[in-house]
Design a protein around this motif. Structure first.
Motif, PDB file in Angstrom:
ATOM      1  N   GLU A 128     -16.221  13.706  22.464  1.00 43.32           N
ATOM      2  CA  GLU A 128     -16.333  15.084  21.874  1.00 43.32           C
ATOM      3  C   GLU A 128     -17.005  15.981  22.956  1.00 43.32           C
ATOM      4  N   TYR A 129     -18.244  15.504  23.161  1.00 48.92           N
ATOM      5  CA  TYR A 129     -18.974  16.456  24.074  1.00 48.92           C
ATOM      6  C   TYR A 129     -18.575  16.622  25.387  1.00 48.92           C
ATOM      7  N   ILE A 130     -17.923  15.352  26.024  1.00 49.86           N
ATOM      8  CA  ILE A 130     -17.182  15.638  27.490  1.00 49.86           C
ATOM      9  C   ILE A 130     -16.230  16.834  27.385  1.00 49.86           C
ATOM     10  N   THR A 131     -15.441  16.708  26.543  1.00 46.33           N
ATOM     11  CA  THR A 131     -14.379  17.590  26.320  1.00 46.33           C
ATOM     12  C   THR A 131     -14.803  19.117  26.054  1.00 46.33           C
ATOM     13  N   THR A 132     -15.876  19.276  24.943  1.00 50.58           N
ATOM     14  CA  THR A 132     -16.471  20.620  24.627  1.00 50.58           C
ATOM     15  C   THR A 132     -17.204  21.197  26.115  1.00 50.58           C
ATOM     16  N   LEU A 133     -17.728  20.321  26.708  1.00 51.03           N
ATOM     17  CA  LEU A 133     -18.490  20.737  28.231  1.00 51.03           C
ATOM     18  C   LEU A 133     -17.392  21.205  29.176  1.00 51.03           C
ATOM     19  N   ALA A 134     -16.402  20.327  29.015  1.00 58.56           N
ATOM     20  CA  ALA A 134     -15.399  20.867  30.205  1.00 58.56           C
ATOM     21  C   ALA A 134     -14.704  22.417  29.620  1.00 58.56           C
ATOM     22  N   GLU A 135     -14.610  22.788  28.598  1.00 54.77           N
ATOM     23  CA  GLU A 135     -14.141  23.925  28.132  1.00 54.77           C
ATOM     24  C   GLU A 135     -15.128  24.999  28.479  1.00 54.77           C
ATOM     25  N   GLU A 136     -16.300  24.772  28.095  1.00 53.50           N
ATOM     26  CA  GLU A 136     -17.470  25.704  28.406  1.00 53.50           C
ATOM     27  C   GLU A 136     -17.701  25.824  29.928  1.00 53.50           C
ATOM     28  N   LEU A 137     -17.365  25.069  30.814  1.00 51.62           N
ATOM     29  CA  LEU A 137     -17.543  25.369  32.036  1.00 51.62           C
ATOM     30  C   LEU A 137     -16.121  25.896  32.696  1.00 51.62           C
ATOM     31  N   ARG A 138     -15.146  25.734  31.784  1.00 48.09           N
ATOM     32  CA  ARG A 138     -13.934  26.548  32.611  1.00 48.09           C
ATOM     33  C   ARG A 138     -14.217  27.746  33.000  1.00 48.09           C
ATOM     34  N   GLY A 139     -13.726  28.367  34.147  1.00 43.98           N
ATOM     35  CA  GLY A 139     -13.930  29.663  34.542  1.00 43.98           C
ATOM     36  C   GLY A 139     -15.140  30.095  35.291  1.00 43.98           C
ATOM     37  N   THR A 140     -16.101  29.073  35.260  1.00 46.74           N
ATOM     38  CA  THR A 140     -17.494  29.630  35.669  1.00 46.74           C
ATOM     39  C   THR A 140     -17.836  29.261  37.073  1.00 46.74           C
ATOM     40  N   GLY A 141     -16.810  28.622  37.787  1.00 51.18           N
ATOM     41  CA  GLY A 141     -16.632  28.119  39.200  1.00 51.18           C
ATOM     42  C   GLY A 141     -17.731  27.004  39.281  1.00 51.18           C
ATOM     43  N   VAL A 142     -18.161  26.215  38.244  1.00 55.25           N
ATOM     44  CA  VAL A 142     -19.042  25.265  38.420  1.00 55.25           C
ATOM     45  C   VAL A 142     -18.351  23.954  37.998  1.00 55.25           C
ATOM     46  N   PRO A 143     -18.024  23.079  38.786  1.00 56.13           N
ATOM     47  CA  PRO A 143     -17.418  21.809  38.453  1.00 56.13           C
ATOM     48  C   PRO A 143     -18.073  20.791  37.150  1.00 56.13           C
ATOM     49  N   ASN A 144     -16.922  20.244  36.432  1.00 54.92           N
ATOM     50  CA  ASN A 144     -17.449  19.529  35.473  1.00 54.92           C
ATOM     51  C   ASN A 144     -17.389  17.964  35.998  1.00 54.92           C
ATOM     52  N   ILE A 145     -18.475  17.327  36.326  1.00 56.86           N
ATOM     53  CA  ILE A 145     -18.462  16.107  37.033  1.00 56.86           C
ATOM     54  C   ILE A 145     -18.660  15.098  35.942  1.00 56.86           C
ATOM     55  N   VAL A 146     -17.535  14.274  35.874  1.00 55.68           N
ATOM     56  CA  VAL A 146     -17.581  13.026  34.798  1.00 55.68           C
ATOM     57  C   VAL A 146     -17.748  11.727  35.403  1.00 55.68           C
ATOM     58  N   GLU A 147     -18.787  11.195  35.107  1.00 54.02           N
ATOM     59  CA  GLU A 147     -19.363   9.839  35.634  1.00 54.02           C
ATOM     60  C   GLU A 147     -18.592   8.814  34.595  1.00 54.02           C
ATOM     61  N   THR A 148     -17.448   8.124  35.145  1.00 54.53           N
ATOM     62  CA  THR A 148     -17.003   6.901  34.570  1.00 54.53           C
ATOM     63  C   THR A 148     -17.540   5.793  34.607  1.00 54.53           C
ATOM     64  N   VAL A 149     -18.170   5.126  33.583  1.00 54.92           N
ATOM     65  CA  VAL A 149     -18.470   3.630  33.755  1.00 54.92           C
ATOM     66  C   VAL A 149     -18.150   2.857  32.424  1.00 54.92           C
ATOM     67  N   MET A 150     -18.449   1.576  32.989  1.00 52.12           N
ATOM     68  CA  MET A 150     -18.206   0.492  31.960  1.00 52.12           C
ATOM     69  C   MET A 150     -19.441  -0.161  31.582  1.00 52.12           C
ATOM     70  N   TRP A 151     -20.139   0.386  30.799  1.00 53.67           N
ATOM     71  CA  TRP A 151     -21.394   0.026  30.267  1.00 53.67           C
ATOM     72  C   TRP A 151     -21.716  -0.789  28.999  1.00 53.67           C
ATOM     73  N   GLY A 152     -20.367  -0.650  28.064  1.00 56.05           N
ATOM     74  CA  GLY A 152     -20.702  -1.121  26.799  1.00 56.05           C
ATOM     75  C   GLY A 152     -20.747  -2.441  26.681  1.00 56.05           C
ATOM     76  N   LYS A 153     -21.167  -3.091  25.656  1.00 56.28           N
ATOM     77  CA  LYS A 153     -21.250  -4.700  25.481  1.00 56.28           C
ATOM     78  C   LYS A 153     -19.830  -5.170  25.594  1.00 56.28           C
ATOM     79  N   GLU A 154     -18.836  -4.535  25.316  1.00 56.75           N
ATOM     80  CA  GLU A 154     -17.374  -5.070  25.336  1.00 56.75           C
ATOM     81  C   GLU A 154     -16.863  -5.538  26.711  1.00 56.75           C
ATOM     82  N   ILE A 155     -17.738  -4.837  27.660  1.00 61.83           N
ATOM     83  CA  ILE A 155     -17.243  -5.194  29.074  1.00 61.83           C
ATOM     84  C   ILE A 155     -18.265  -6.098  29.784  1.00 61.83           C
TER      85      ILE A 155
END
Length: 267
Positions: A128-155
């Motif tokens: 939810e906050y990843i997608t909200t931030l993406a929309e908030e940054l849209r049009g600002t010229g500042v890229p939304n950098i998403v760090e994709t990691v496998m940190w959960g105990k299921e992995i």
């Protein structure tokens, strides 16, 4: 000219040193004195540094003097509710609103998309906050950098750089609004090239815990660059090294000049 200021270098790539660990991990080893660590990093001449917004404010004098690009972290990610411990359960949530982040005049805003969570609601909040931030940054010229990691105990730890996991995580990351992906390097340049070429956004690699071997991180970066990566956003493997400035200079040669690890590190 590249779409984003972060990648508007002669090579079109960037060397970024991550210095945002204090937000969720506290006084990390060899980062106890934030000003000293920042100055040792700046000495090496990176293209940018990734910091928290209050770090950027407190050490504005150093950053302005260095004329280095600033990237800011949007979230709080901690391996424990006990300060400085890694005992779980870990905590993750958005920490700063977009106005506070943009007040730093950043060239990128980074947040973490963590897979493998046992707590489904926590993962849902993360999305939810990843997608909200993406929309908030849209049009600002500042890229939304998403760090994709496998940190959960299921992995299991051994699968954090699994090709299929990383490929799927990167796909989900840009589908959720990432302008730039910060992803684990899988260790295989040919297979990583598939991930990079399939992504319609630039891919930069992350570092993770310091391995104790400078050559190892340099080899990873070299392999990733051969696969088409656009640089790196790495922290502990750089500033926990004996001489961070030398490591950064070598990374600059690999990322911007395409030099081999042997040539870059021997100099």
């Amino acid at each position: 000219m590249n779409e984003y200021e972060l990648l508007n270098t002669e090579s079109g790539n960037a060397v970024v040193v991550a210095l945002d660990h204090g937000i969720g991990m506290g006084s990390v080893e060899q980062f106890e004195d934030p000003r000293a660590t920042l100055e040792s990093v700046i000495e090496g001449g990176p293209d940018g540094v990734l910091v928290g917004p209050y770090f950027a404010e407190r050490f504005a004098d150093v950053l302005e003097r260095a004329d280095v690009d600033i990237l800011v972290t949007a979230d709080f990610v901690s391996p424990s509710s006990q300060p400085g411990e890694d005992v779980g359960p870990w905590v993750q949530q958005r920490a700063f609103d977009v106005e506070r982040l943009l007040a730093c005049d950043p060239v990128g805003v980074k947040s973490v998309l963590a897979f493998g969570r046992r707590d489904r609601q926590a993962f849902e909040r993360n999305v939810e906050y990843i997608t909200t931030l993406a929309e908030e940054l849209r049009g600002t010229g500042v890229p939304n950098i998403v760090e994709t990691v496998m940190w959960g105990k299921e992995i299991p730890d051994r699968f954090e750089t699994d090709h299929e996991y990383v490929a799927n995580a990167c796909r989900i990351g840009w589908e959720l609004g990432a302008d730039i992906l910060k992803a684990p390097y899988t260790g295989d340049s040919e297979r990583f090239e598939q991930i990079v070429s399939n992504a319609p956004v630039p891919v930069m690699i992350l570092g993770g815990p310091a391995s104790g071997s400078v050559e190892m991180i340099l080899e990873d970066v070299s392999g990733a660059m051969q696969a088409g990566a656009r640089g790196l956003i790495v922290g502990r493997s750089i500033w926990q090294a004996e001489n961070p400035a030398d490591v950064i200079r070598s990374l600059n040669e690999i990322v911007h000049q395409g030099r081999s690890v042997e040539t870059a590190w021997s100099d």
